[in-house]
Design a protein around this motif. Structure first.
Motif, mmCIF file in Angstrom:
data_model
loop_
_atom_site.group_PDB
_atom_site.id
_atom_site.type_symbol
_atom_site.label_atom_id
_atom_site.label_comp_id
_atom_site.label_asym_id
_atom_site.label_seq_id
_atom_site.Cartn_x
_atom_site.Cartn_y
_atom_site.Cartn_z
ATOM 1 N N LEU A 127 0.819 -1.209 0.000
ATOM 2 C CA LEU A 127 0.000 0.000 0.000
ATOM 3 C C LEU A 127 0.859 1.268 0.000
ATOM 4 N N GLY A 128 2.153 1.092 0.200
ATOM 5 C CA GLY A 128 3.060 2.238 0.172
ATOM 6 C C GLY A 128 3.443 2.773 1.552
ATOM 7 N N TRP A 129 3.252 1.959 2.603
ATOM 8 C CA TRP A 129 3.691 2.410 3.923
ATOM 9 C C TRP A 129 4.196 1.237 4.749
ATOM 10 N N THR A 130 4.672 1.563 5.928
ATOM 11 C CA THR A 130 5.337 0.568 6.765
ATOM 12 C C THR A 130 4.356 -0.202 7.645
ATOM 13 N N VAL A 131 4.821 -1.314 8.158
ATOM 14 C CA VAL A 131 4.053 -2.111 9.110
ATOM 15 C C VAL A 131 3.790 -1.278 10.372
ATOM 16 N N ASP A 132 4.773 -0.519 10.805
ATOM 17 C CA ASP A 132 4.624 0.332 11.988
ATOM 18 C C ASP A 132 3.499 1.344 11.786
ATOM 19 N N ARG A 133 3.465 1.979 10.616
ATOM 20 C CA ARG A 133 2.408 2.944 10.337
ATOM 21 C C ARG A 133 1.038 2.266 10.312
ATOM 22 N N GLN A 134 0.970 1.084 9.708
ATOM 23 C CA GLN A 134 -0.301 0.368 9.634
ATOM 24 C C GLN A 134 -0.815 0.010 11.028
ATOM 25 N N ARG A 135 0.091 -0.410 11.903
ATOM 26 C CA ARG A 135 -0.301 -0.769 13.264
ATOM 27 C C ARG A 135 -0.876 0.453 13.986
ATOM 28 N N HIS A 136 -0.199 1.585 13.897
ATOM 29 C CA HIS A 136 -0.687 2.804 14.545
ATOM 30 C C HIS A 136 -2.035 3.229 13.957
ATOM 31 N N TYR A 137 -2.128 3.182 12.627
ATOM 32 C CA TYR A 137 -3.388 3.570 11.992
ATOM 33 C C TYR A 137 -4.525 2.647 12.448
ATOM 34 N N ALA A 138 -4.291 1.339 12.509
ATOM 35 C CA ALA A 138 -5.333 0.386 12.904
ATOM 36 C C ALA A 138 -5.813 0.641 14.326
ATOM 37 N N TYR A 139 -4.931 1.112 15.188
ATOM 38 C CA TYR A 139 -5.310 1.341 16.587
ATOM 39 C C TYR A 139 -6.136 2.613 16.766
ATOM 40 N N LEU A 140 -5.984 3.584 15.864
ATOM 41 C CA LEU A 140 -6.737 4.834 16.003
ATOM 42 C C LEU A 140 -8.251 4.605 15.919
ATOM 43 N N PRO A 141 -8.787 3.927 14.895
ATOM 44 C CA PRO A 141 -10.240 3.696 14.882
ATOM 45 C C PRO A 141 -10.711 2.838 16.057
ATOM 46 N N GLN A 142 -9.846 1.995 16.570
ATOM 47 C CA GLN A 142 -10.215 1.196 17.742
ATOM 48 C C GLN A 142 -10.444 2.114 18.953
ATOM 49 N N LEU A 143 -9.547 3.072 19.130
ATOM 50 C CA LEU A 143 -9.717 4.035 20.228
ATOM 51 C C LEU A 143 -11.019 4.817 20.062
ATOM 52 N N LEU A 144 -11.277 5.240 18.834
ATOM 53 C CA LEU A 144 -12.489 6.015 18.571
ATOM 54 C C LEU A 144 -13.739 5.168 18.787
ATOM 55 N N ALA A 145 -13.695 3.908 18.388
ATOM 56 C CA ALA A 145 -14.846 3.021 18.573
ATOM 57 C C ALA A 145 -15.136 2.769 20.049
ATOM 58 N N GLU A 146 -14.111 2.882 20.870
ATOM 59 C CA GLU A 146 -14.281 2.683 22.314
ATOM 60 C C GLU A 146 -14.734 3.959 23.018
ATOM 61 N N GLY A 147 -14.965 5.016 22.233
ATOM 62 C CA GLY A 147 -15.510 6.237 22.815
ATOM 63 C C GLY A 147 -14.531 7.390 22.969
ATOM 64 N N ALA A 148 -13.275 7.200 22.587
ATOM 65 C CA ALA A 148 -12.319 8.305 22.676
ATOM 66 C C ALA A 148 -12.705 9.383 21.658
ATOM 67 N N ARG A 149 -12.572 10.627 22.061
ATOM 68 C CA ARG A 149 -12.783 11.741 21.123
ATOM 69 C C ARG A 149 -11.457 12.006 20.419
ATOM 70 N N LEU A 150 -11.540 12.345 19.146
ATOM 71 C CA LEU A 150 -10.331 12.595 18.366
ATOM 72 C C LEU A 150 -9.483 13.692 19.004
ATOM 73 N N THR A 151 -10.128 14.721 19.567
ATOM 74 C CA THR A 151 -9.387 15.815 20.193
ATOM 75 C C THR A 151 -8.648 15.353 21.455
ATOM 76 N N ALA A 152 -9.070 14.210 22.015
ATOM 77 C CA ALA A 152 -8.415 13.700 23.217
ATOM 78 C C ALA A 152 -7.275 12.728 22.898
ATOM 79 N N VAL A 153 -7.103 12.385 21.616
ATOM 80 C CA VAL A 153 -6.010 11.487 21.235
ATOM 81 C C VAL A 153 -4.767 12.351 21.030
ATOM 82 N N VAL A 154 -4.080 12.581 22.112
ATOM 83 C CA VAL A 154 -2.896 13.448 22.152
ATOM 84 C C VAL A 154 -1.691 12.598 22.562
#
Length: 192
Positions: A127-154
């Motif tokens: 896809l043009g990116w690293t495994v590390d980037r994919q792992r971080h990206y995959a965890y972001l929607p998980q945080l949001l699905a659990e109720g985290a607000r995007l503004t609180a992901v600091v």
């Protein structure tokens, strides 16, 4: 013993019989077509594993499924383990050229087994990116699905030990350096 899948070096009865080497010889005879059908049937009864590479892949595939179930991605860190299997190293090896086998048909089957039922993004390099980037990206929607607000992901907000907040801050800061698909995925989450 309940199966005939032992290491090549395995010896039965304190050095009396080199079972591992003998089984390897039986597999070679089977592949070469020099083994009688009755003999093959006799070996199948106690559970000979004719193709140890496929058996190992299936075991690793089961571990990959368990890892995906836990983490929501196959972008495991190299040191990750699950079910007593070094799944991170196996997945790293799978992504290397020839890592799914030298036979092109076998490699295609294995790639499909990893992608379709488990993780369509199992090979982020494609896809043009690293495994590390994919792992971080995959965890972001998980945080949001659990109720985290995007503004609180600091910076300091973590998931499975990864600092997703710091990663997200870096993505926003370097937005113009991201490829179109990376931008699209983050924008879909509202993270532009």
């Amino acid at each position: 013993m309940h199966h005939l899948d032992v290491p090549y070096e395995h010896v039965e009865s304190a050095g009396a019989f080199p079972l591992g080497r003998w089984l390897s010889d039986q597999r070679q005879a089977y592949r070469a077509g020099t083994m009688a059908g009755e003999r093959a049937a006799e070996l199948e009864e106690p559970g000979i594993v004719w193709d140890t590479a496929d058996a190992a892949f299936e075991q690793n595939l089961a571990a990959a499924r368990a890892s995906y179930e836990l983490h929501g991605t196959l972008a495991a860190p190299r040191g990750a383990t699950i079910l007593d299997i070094a799944i991170g190293q196996h997945l790293t090896n799978f992504h290397r050229p020839g890592g799914l086998g030298k036979d092109p048909d076998r490699a295609r089957r294995r790639a499909a087994a990893l992608a379709a039922p488990i993780d369509p993004d199992c090979n982020p390099r494609g896809l043009g990116w690293t495994v590390d980037r994919q792992r971080h990206y995959a965890y972001l929607p998980q945080l949001l699905a659990e109720g985290a607000r995007l503004t609180a992901v600091v910076p300091g907000v973590t998931r499975h030990g990864e600092d997703i907040g710091r990663w997200l801050t870096t993505q926003r800061r370097n937005w113009e350096q991201l490829n179109e698909e990376q931008q699209r995925r983050l924008a879909t989450l509202g993270a532009k």
